[in-house]
Design a protein around this motif. Structure first.
Motif, mmCIF file in Angstrom:
data_model
loop_
_atom_site.group_PDB
_atom_site.id
_atom_site.type_symbol
_atom_site.label_atom_id
_atom_site.label_comp_id
_atom_site.label_asym_id
_atom_site.label_seq_id
_atom_site.Cartn_x
_atom_site.Cartn_y
_atom_site.Cartn_z
ATOM 1 N N SER A 1 0.812 -1.216 0.000
ATOM 2 C CA SER A 1 0.000 0.000 0.000
ATOM 3 C C SER A 1 0.849 1.270 0.000
ATOM 4 O O SER A 1 0.380 2.335 -0.423
ATOM 5 C CB SER A 1 -0.950 0.000 1.204
ATOM 6 N N HIS A 2 2.099 1.183 0.458
ATOM 7 C CA HIS A 2 2.973 2.356 0.469
ATOM 8 C C HIS A 2 3.269 2.860 -0.943
ATOM 9 O O HIS A 2 3.638 4.020 -1.132
ATOM 10 C CB HIS A 2 4.296 2.041 1.180
ATOM 11 N N LEU A 3 3.084 2.002 -1.938
ATOM 12 C CA LEU A 3 3.385 2.398 -3.306
ATOM 13 C C LEU A 3 2.440 3.487 -3.801
ATOM 14 O O LEU A 3 2.792 4.248 -4.703
ATOM 15 C CB LEU A 3 3.332 1.182 -4.235
ATOM 16 N N GLY A 4 1.261 3.562 -3.207
ATOM 17 C CA GLY A 4 0.338 4.640 -3.566
ATOM 18 C C GLY A 4 0.925 6.010 -3.248
ATOM 19 O O GLY A 4 0.844 6.947 -4.056
ATOM 20 N N GLN A 5 1.542 6.134 -2.082
ATOM 21 C CA GLN A 5 2.198 7.392 -1.708
ATOM 22 C C GLN A 5 3.399 7.668 -2.596
ATOM 23 O O GLN A 5 3.665 8.813 -2.967
ATOM 24 C CB GLN A 5 2.644 7.332 -0.249
#
Length: 294
Positions: A129-133
């Motif tokens: 989910s960190h890839l969204g940031q």
């Protein structure tokens, strides 16, 4: 009285290219009246016995060590025993880890690409989910770099979300970071060799086939006269990480302003010599002699 020094290299990386440069270093050192031993790191084992750490060797402690390796346990133990290392263990540690390099330079007003350090993964990447940031801040294209890597390897140009998620999954537990892509510097950068507080040699590297300018990635070398701004930036970065010698790589911004790419504590000197005719081993040994005789 002449000073005694060791040149330490990695015993499992003694290729023809490395061997030539080790011999070169030794020859230069001897012209400065140093008594030199060339020793592989695997001949200087760090051991703990009866609660004390020591190095397993019968050799007399040197006055200095030219530490041309990244064996941090050995480097730190030598320093614990009062030996002056060129470069110091801390500088080698910072430069060897790209994430540590950027963290060390942060808050010093150094112009760098936007960088995001990937969160630590122990076994496998289950939550990305960190890839969204990462996408929101850096957008595409972007660059992924493994934090440990040399010669432009372990550096990847990522053009879309599918490639990003795939590469993040491939790397998983390998330390890496995400970085802004500097389009104005596609296929070109500058290597400045710093010794002490001055730049002693510089070259431009260019590639027409790859976004990386490294010679091992197909780049070509050209003589280069750095600007005063580039020299000041290179020296300042080298000093912030605590290096005696460094190969500082700079990118070109939209208006050709210098942008720090990375710092190499164990920069090779053959390519810069072939390109410029400057033998930086002489500058390094002169710096060592001046430092240890102060």
């Amino acid at each position: 009285m002449s000073k005694r020094g060791w040149i330490i290299y990695n015993g499992n990386l003694y290729t023809k290219k490395f061997a030539e440069q080790i011999k070169w270093l030794r020859k230069t050192a001897e012209t400065f009246d140093f008594e030199i031993d060339v020793i592989a790191n695997n001949q200087l084992l760090v051991a703990m016995e009866e609660g004390c750490a020591r190095i397993l060797t019968e050799k007399q402690k040197p006055d200095f060590v030219f530490f041309w390796d990244k064996d941090l346990f050995l480097a730190r133990q030598l320093e614990e025993q009062g030996v002056r290392l060129f470069n110091p263990a801390k500088a080698i540690e910072i430069c060897d880890d790209k994430a540590l390099t950027y963290l060390q330079l942060a808050n010093h007003g150094i112009r760098m690409p936007k960088t995001i350090i990937a969160p630590k993964v122990f076994v496998s990447l289950e939550d990305d989910s960190h890839l969204g940031q990462v996408i929101e801040i850096l957008s595409f294209p972007m660059v992924i770099k493994e934090t440990f890597g040399s010669f432009g390897e372990q550096v990847y140009l990522i053009k879309n979300e599918q490639q990003l998620r795939q590469k993040a999954k491939e790397l998983q537990h390998k330390p890496h970071l995400f970085q802004e892509y500097i389009a104005s510097s596609y296929g070109r950068d500058v290597r400045l060799n710093v010794v002490g507080d001055r730049v002693v040699a510089a070259m431009l590297r260019k590639s027409d086939q790859d976004f990386r300018a490294n010679v091992t990635a197909g780049g070509k070398m050209y003589r280069y006269q750095p600007t005063e701004e580039e020299e000041k930036l290179a020296v300042r970065c080298s000093q912030i990480v605590g290096a005696d010698f460094a190969g500082v790589d700079l990118l070109f911004g939209e208006n050709d302003e210098p942008i720090l790419c990375e710092i190499n504590s164990n920069a090779h000197f053959k390519n810069i010599y072939d390109c410029t005719g400057v033998d930086i081993t002489k500058d390094m040994m002169a710096f060592i002699k001046e430092t240890i005789t102060e």
